[in-house]
Design a protein around this motif. Structure first.
Motif, short mmCIF file in Angstrom:
data_model
loop_
_atom_site.label_atom_id
_atom_site.label_comp_id
_atom_site.label_asym_id
_atom_site.label_seq_id
_atom_site.Cartn_x
_atom_site.Cartn_y
_atom_site.Cartn_z
N ALA A 77 49.55 -8.64 68.97
CA ALA A 77 50.74 -8.94 68.17
C ALA A 77 51.55 -10.10 68.73
CB ALA A 77 51.62 -7.69 68.07
N SER A 78 50.95 -10.88 69.62
CA SER A 78 51.66 -12.01 70.23
C SER A 78 51.88 -13.14 69.22
CB SER A 78 50.87 -12.55 71.43
OG SER A 78 51.45 -13.74 71.90
N GLY A 109 51.71 -2.46 55.31
CA GLY A 109 51.39 -1.72 56.52
C GLY A 109 52.46 -1.92 57.58
N LYS A 110 52.60 -0.92 58.44
CA LYS A 110 53.57 -1.00 59.54
C LYS A 110 52.82 -1.15 60.86
CE LYS A 110 55.34 2.92 58.00
NZ LYS A 110 54.66 2.99 56.75
N VAL A 111 53.33 -2.04 61.73
CA VAL A 111 52.72 -2.27 63.03
C VAL A 111 53.77 -2.00 64.10
CG1 VAL A 111 51.60 -3.95 64.55
CG2 VAL A 111 51.19 -4.04 62.08
N TYR A 112 53.39 -1.18 65.08
CA TYR A 112 54.27 -0.84 66.20
C TYR A 112 53.62 -1.35 67.48
CZ TYR A 112 56.26 2.43 62.83
OH TYR A 112 56.84 2.98 61.72
N ALA A 113 54.45 -1.79 68.43
CA ALA A 113 53.96 -2.25 69.73
C ALA A 113 54.75 -1.57 70.84
CB ALA A 113 54.07 -3.77 69.83
N ILE A 130 54.94 -10.98 66.72
CA ILE A 130 54.85 -11.50 65.36
C ILE A 130 55.98 -10.86 64.55
CG2 ILE A 130 53.46 -11.47 63.23
CD1 ILE A 130 50.96 -11.39 65.09
N GLU A 131 56.63 -11.66 63.73
CA GLU A 131 57.73 -11.14 62.92
C GLU A 131 57.25 -9.96 62.07
OE1 GLU A 131 60.99 -12.68 59.65
OE2 GLU A 131 59.93 -14.15 60.88
#
Length: 161
Positions: A77-78, A109-113, A130-131
């Motif tokens: 996710a960079s 979709g949802k992305v979590y880090a 990433i935004e």
């Protein structure tokens, strides 16, 4: 030496049967969810990209889909990737992870880090994501998994080192 008899396959030829599908094309029922957990090193094989493509496909089937990146997975996710400048593609496919995550999020979709992996392991700041990627507390990795269990959600987990 064995002799191969026959015509050489030409560009555009199908060499296996792509038409036959053995299983029903399942679509999500209203309210169904999916969680994909990835502890995967980017660019160390195809696992990360294949799982992102699978994640996108699950989302397109109507599941409320969440992708949880932890450990080395947060590197996918960079937002600072690129060469010679941020966002530039140093070679064909170089930005595939970024592009696929953006597609997945654009489609709902949802992305979590995981913040621990970001800061403690890789020195990433939340502004380096990433935004649209949502930073999460490291304890939320387990609680997200337990939430998925309670919800009866589809869960996929990938670990590579």
């Amino acid at each position: 030496m064995a002799q191969i008899v026959g015509q050489r396959a030409q560009e555009g030829d199908a060499i296996v049967d792509y038409e036959e599908k053995l299983f029903e094309d399942i679509q999500a029922n209203p309210g169904e969810k999916a969680y994909i957990f990835m502890h995967t090193v980017p660019y160390e094989g195809s696992v990360g990209l294949v799982n992102m493509l699978t994640c996108t496909r699950i989302n397109r089937k109507g599941f409320d889909t969440s992708l949880v990146l932890y450990g080395p997975g947060v590197l996918m996710a960079s937002a600072t990737r690129g060469f010679p400048t941020v966002g530039a593609e140093g070679f064909p496919g170089h930005m595939a992870y970024n592009n696929q995550l953006k597609t997945f999020m654009k489609e709902g979709g949802k992305v979590y880090a995981c913040r621990f992996a970001m800061a403690a392991l890789y020195g990433m700041r939340e502004t380096d994501l990433i935004e649209g990627v949502i930073p999460m507390h490291p304890l939320d990795v387990l609680d997200c998994n337990l939430t998925a269990r309670r919800e009866g959600a589809l869960v996929m987990q990938t670990w590579t080192l």
